[in-house]
Design a protein around this motif. Structure first.
Motif, PDB file in Angstrom:
ATOM      1  N   THR A  71      -0.481 -12.618  -6.314  1.00  0.00           N
ATOM      2  CA  THR A  71       0.880 -13.210  -6.004  1.00  0.00           C
ATOM      3  C   THR A  71       0.967 -14.706  -5.747  1.00  0.00           C
ATOM      4  O   THR A  71       1.888 -15.560  -6.171  1.00  0.00           O
ATOM      5  CB  THR A  71       1.375 -12.486  -4.615  1.00  0.00           C
ATOM      6  OG1 THR A  71       1.472 -11.049  -4.813  1.00  0.00           O
ATOM      7  CG2 THR A  71       2.637 -13.090  -4.003  1.00  0.00           C
ATOM      8  N   HIS A  72      -0.499 -15.136  -5.138  1.00  0.00           N
ATOM      9  CA  HIS A  72      -0.442 -16.656  -5.069  1.00  0.00           C
ATOM     10  C   HIS A  72      -0.413 -17.375  -6.475  1.00  0.00           C
ATOM     11  O   HIS A  72       0.100 -18.521  -6.578  1.00  0.00           O
ATOM     12  CB  HIS A  72      -1.845 -17.035  -4.207  1.00  0.00           C
ATOM     13  CG  HIS A  72      -2.178 -18.434  -4.062  1.00  0.00           C
ATOM     14  ND1 HIS A  72      -1.524 -18.945  -2.916  1.00  0.00           N
ATOM     15  CD2 HIS A  72      -3.246 -19.211  -4.694  1.00  0.00           C
ATOM     16  CE1 HIS A  72      -1.972 -20.221  -3.268  1.00  0.00           C
ATOM     17  NE2 HIS A  72      -2.980 -20.593  -3.960  1.00  0.00           N
ATOM     18  N   LEU A  73      -1.143 -16.757  -7.244  1.00  0.00           N
ATOM     19  CA  LEU A  73      -1.172 -17.383  -8.659  1.00  0.00           C
ATOM     20  C   LEU A  73       0.105 -17.667  -9.320  1.00  0.00           C
ATOM     21  O   LEU A  73       0.655 -18.599 -10.053  1.00  0.00           O
ATOM     22  CB  LEU A  73      -2.017 -16.610  -9.727  1.00  0.00           C
ATOM     23  CG  LEU A  73      -3.553 -16.984  -9.227  1.00  0.00           C
ATOM     24  CD1 LEU A  73      -4.423 -15.930 -10.271  1.00  0.00           C
ATOM     25  CD2 LEU A  73      -3.980 -18.447  -9.386  1.00  0.00           C
ATOM     26  N   GLN A  74       1.115 -16.445  -9.191  1.00  0.00           N
ATOM     27  CA  GLN A  74       2.471 -16.467  -9.557  1.00  0.00           C
ATOM     28  C   GLN A  74       3.248 -17.509  -8.798  1.00  0.00           C
ATOM     29  O   GLN A  74       4.008 -18.265  -9.412  1.00  0.00           O
ATOM     30  CB  GLN A  74       3.106 -15.050  -9.485  1.00  0.00           C
ATOM     31  CG  GLN A  74       2.627 -13.916 -10.295  1.00  0.00           C
ATOM     32  CD  GLN A  74       2.972 -12.624  -9.925  1.00  0.00           C
ATOM     33  OE1 GLN A  74       3.529 -12.477  -8.695  1.00  0.00           O
ATOM     34  NE2 GLN A  74       2.908 -11.655 -10.840  1.00  0.00           N
ATOM     35  N   TYR A  75       3.283 -17.771  -7.578  1.00  0.00           N
ATOM     36  CA  TYR A  75       3.799 -18.803  -6.906  1.00  0.00           C
ATOM     37  C   TYR A  75       3.299 -20.192  -7.329  1.00  0.00           C
ATOM     38  O   TYR A  75       4.198 -21.220  -7.646  1.00  0.00           O
ATOM     39  CB  TYR A  75       3.538 -18.782  -5.369  1.00  0.00           C
ATOM     40  CG  TYR A  75       4.171 -17.816  -4.505  1.00  0.00           C
ATOM     41  CD1 TYR A  75       5.493 -17.302  -4.942  1.00  0.00           C
ATOM     42  CD2 TYR A  75       3.602 -17.103  -3.402  1.00  0.00           C
ATOM     43  CE1 TYR A  75       6.342 -16.208  -4.410  1.00  0.00           C
ATOM     44  CE2 TYR A  75       4.145 -16.150  -2.870  1.00  0.00           C
ATOM     45  CZ  TYR A  75       5.322 -15.640  -3.301  1.00  0.00           C
ATOM     46  OH  TYR A  75       6.100 -14.609  -2.654  1.00  0.00           O
ATOM     47  N   GLN A  76       2.023 -20.285  -7.522  1.00  0.00           N
ATOM     48  CA  GLN A  76       1.588 -21.565  -8.226  1.00  0.00           C
ATOM     49  C   GLN A  76       2.234 -21.620  -9.516  1.00  0.00           C
ATOM     50  O   GLN A  76       2.611 -22.992  -9.946  1.00  0.00           O
ATOM     51  CB  GLN A  76       0.087 -21.595  -8.303  1.00  0.00           C
ATOM     52  CG  GLN A  76      -0.991 -21.823  -7.165  1.00  0.00           C
ATOM     53  CD  GLN A  76      -2.190 -21.905  -7.407  1.00  0.00           C
ATOM     54  OE1 GLN A  76      -2.762 -21.581  -8.152  1.00  0.00           O
ATOM     55  NE2 GLN A  76      -2.741 -22.868  -6.329  1.00  0.00           N
TER      56      GLN A  76
ATOM     57  N   MET B 255      -6.817  -8.476  -4.379  1.00  0.00           N
ATOM     58  CA  MET B 255      -6.437  -9.000  -5.900  1.00  0.00           C
ATOM     59  C   MET B 255      -4.955  -9.097  -6.068  1.00  0.00           C
ATOM     60  O   MET B 255      -4.398 -10.094  -6.591  1.00  0.00           O
ATOM     61  CB  MET B 255      -7.191  -8.087  -6.653  1.00  0.00           C
ATOM     62  CG  MET B 255      -8.554  -8.233  -6.955  1.00  0.00           C
ATOM     63  SD  MET B 255      -9.274  -6.998  -8.086  1.00  0.00           S
ATOM     64  CE  MET B 255      -8.186  -5.873  -8.486  1.00  0.00           C
ATOM     65  N   SER B 256      -4.224  -8.380  -5.116  1.00  0.00           N
ATOM     66  CA  SER B 256      -2.921  -8.316  -5.147  1.00  0.00           C
ATOM     67  C   SER B 256      -2.178  -9.593  -4.584  1.00  0.00           C
ATOM     68  O   SER B 256      -1.258 -10.318  -5.164  1.00  0.00           O
ATOM     69  CB  SER B 256      -2.260  -7.274  -4.448  1.00  0.00           C
ATOM     70  OG  SER B 256      -0.702  -7.386  -4.090  1.00  0.00           O
TER      71      SER B 256
ATOM     72  N   GLU C 196      -9.974  -0.050  -2.065  1.00  0.00           N
ATOM     73  CA  GLU C 196      -8.500  -0.411  -1.398  1.00  0.00           C
ATOM     74  C   GLU C 196      -8.481  -2.040  -0.957  1.00  0.00           C
ATOM     75  O   GLU C 196      -7.415  -2.477  -1.440  1.00  0.00           O
ATOM     76  CB  GLU C 196      -8.338   0.542  -0.464  1.00  0.00           C
ATOM     77  CG  GLU C 196      -6.863   0.333   0.063  1.00  0.00           C
ATOM     78  CD  GLU C 196      -6.562   1.797   1.131  1.00  0.00           C
ATOM     79  OE1 GLU C 196      -5.201   1.718   1.699  1.00  0.00           O
ATOM     80  OE2 GLU C 196      -7.477   2.149   1.828  1.00  0.00           O
ATOM     81  N   ASP C 197      -9.226  -2.250  -0.122  1.00  0.00           N
ATOM     82  CA  ASP C 197      -9.679  -3.660   0.195  1.00  0.00           C
ATOM     83  C   ASP C 197      -9.416  -4.762  -0.956  1.00  0.00           C
ATOM     84  O   ASP C 197      -8.816  -5.638  -0.791  1.00  0.00           O
ATOM     85  CB  ASP C 197     -10.546  -3.940   1.241  1.00  0.00           C
ATOM     86  CG  ASP C 197     -10.468  -5.330   1.917  1.00  0.00           C
ATOM     87  OD1 ASP C 197      -9.540  -5.558   2.425  1.00  0.00           O
ATOM     88  OD2 ASP C 197     -11.705  -6.053   1.965  1.00  0.00           O
ATOM     89  N   SER C 198     -10.404  -4.491  -1.930  1.00  0.00           N
ATOM     90  CA  SER C 198     -10.501  -5.226  -2.732  1.00  0.00           C
ATOM     91  C   SER C 198      -9.104  -5.612  -3.617  1.00  0.00           C
ATOM     92  O   SER C 198      -8.589  -6.482  -4.206  1.00  0.00           O
ATOM     93  CB  SER C 198     -11.625  -4.875  -3.952  1.00  0.00           C
ATOM     94  OG  SER C 198     -12.720  -4.930  -3.239  1.00  0.00           O
ATOM     95  N   LEU C 199      -8.536  -4.289  -3.945  1.00  0.00           N
ATOM     96  CA  LEU C 199      -7.164  -4.268  -4.655  1.00  0.00           C
ATOM     97  C   LEU C 199      -6.275  -4.818  -3.838  1.00  0.00           C
ATOM     98  O   LEU C 199      -5.416  -5.830  -4.543  1.00  0.00           O
ATOM     99  CB  LEU C 199      -6.815  -2.887  -4.719  1.00  0.00           C
ATOM    100  CG  LEU C 199      -7.578  -2.148  -5.809  1.00  0.00           C
ATOM    101  CD1 LEU C 199      -6.956  -0.501  -5.851  1.00  0.00           C
ATOM    102  CD2 LEU C 199      -7.299  -2.516  -7.069  1.00  0.00           C
TER     103      LEU C 199
END
Length: 101
Positions: A75-80, A70-71, A64-67
């Motif tokens: 989101t960060h990559l989408q912003y970039q 990753m989320s 759950e922590d890994s997911l």
């Protein structure tokens, strides 16, 4: 003499009854021992299942922590990507203005 003949028979019948009772008690002790062993084995299985459940719970929490991480990365990559598109668009606009001058 009848009383002496009946006396050994009475003793034999008491011995027979006593022997039957001892046999019955032995059977009961064996059955009780089996139940105790089965209960002990059940307790072992329950303990093992509880340990496995704790291990699985830790694995689930880790997953759950890994997911979640990753989320956040997604989101960060989408912003970039959006920022890069805006910068590219600005570069194109600058180039277009330069060409139109």
């Amino acid at each position: 003499m009848a009383s002496t003949d009946s006396h050994p028979r009475f003793g034999q019948s008491v011995k027979g009854l006593l022997s039957d009772k001892v046999g019955s008690c032995s059977g009961d002790v064996i059955a009780l021992t089996r139940q105790v062993l089965k209960g002990s084995r059940s307790q072992e299985l329950l303990s093992q299942a509880a340990r496995n459940m704790v291990i699985q719970e830790d694995a689930i929490l880790h997953s759950e922590d890994s997911l979640r991480k990753m989320s956040i990365i997604t989101t960060h990559l989408q912003y970039q990507e959006a920022i890069q598109k805006v910068e590219h668009s600005k570069n194109l606009q600058d180039q277009l203005r330069h060409l139109l001058k």
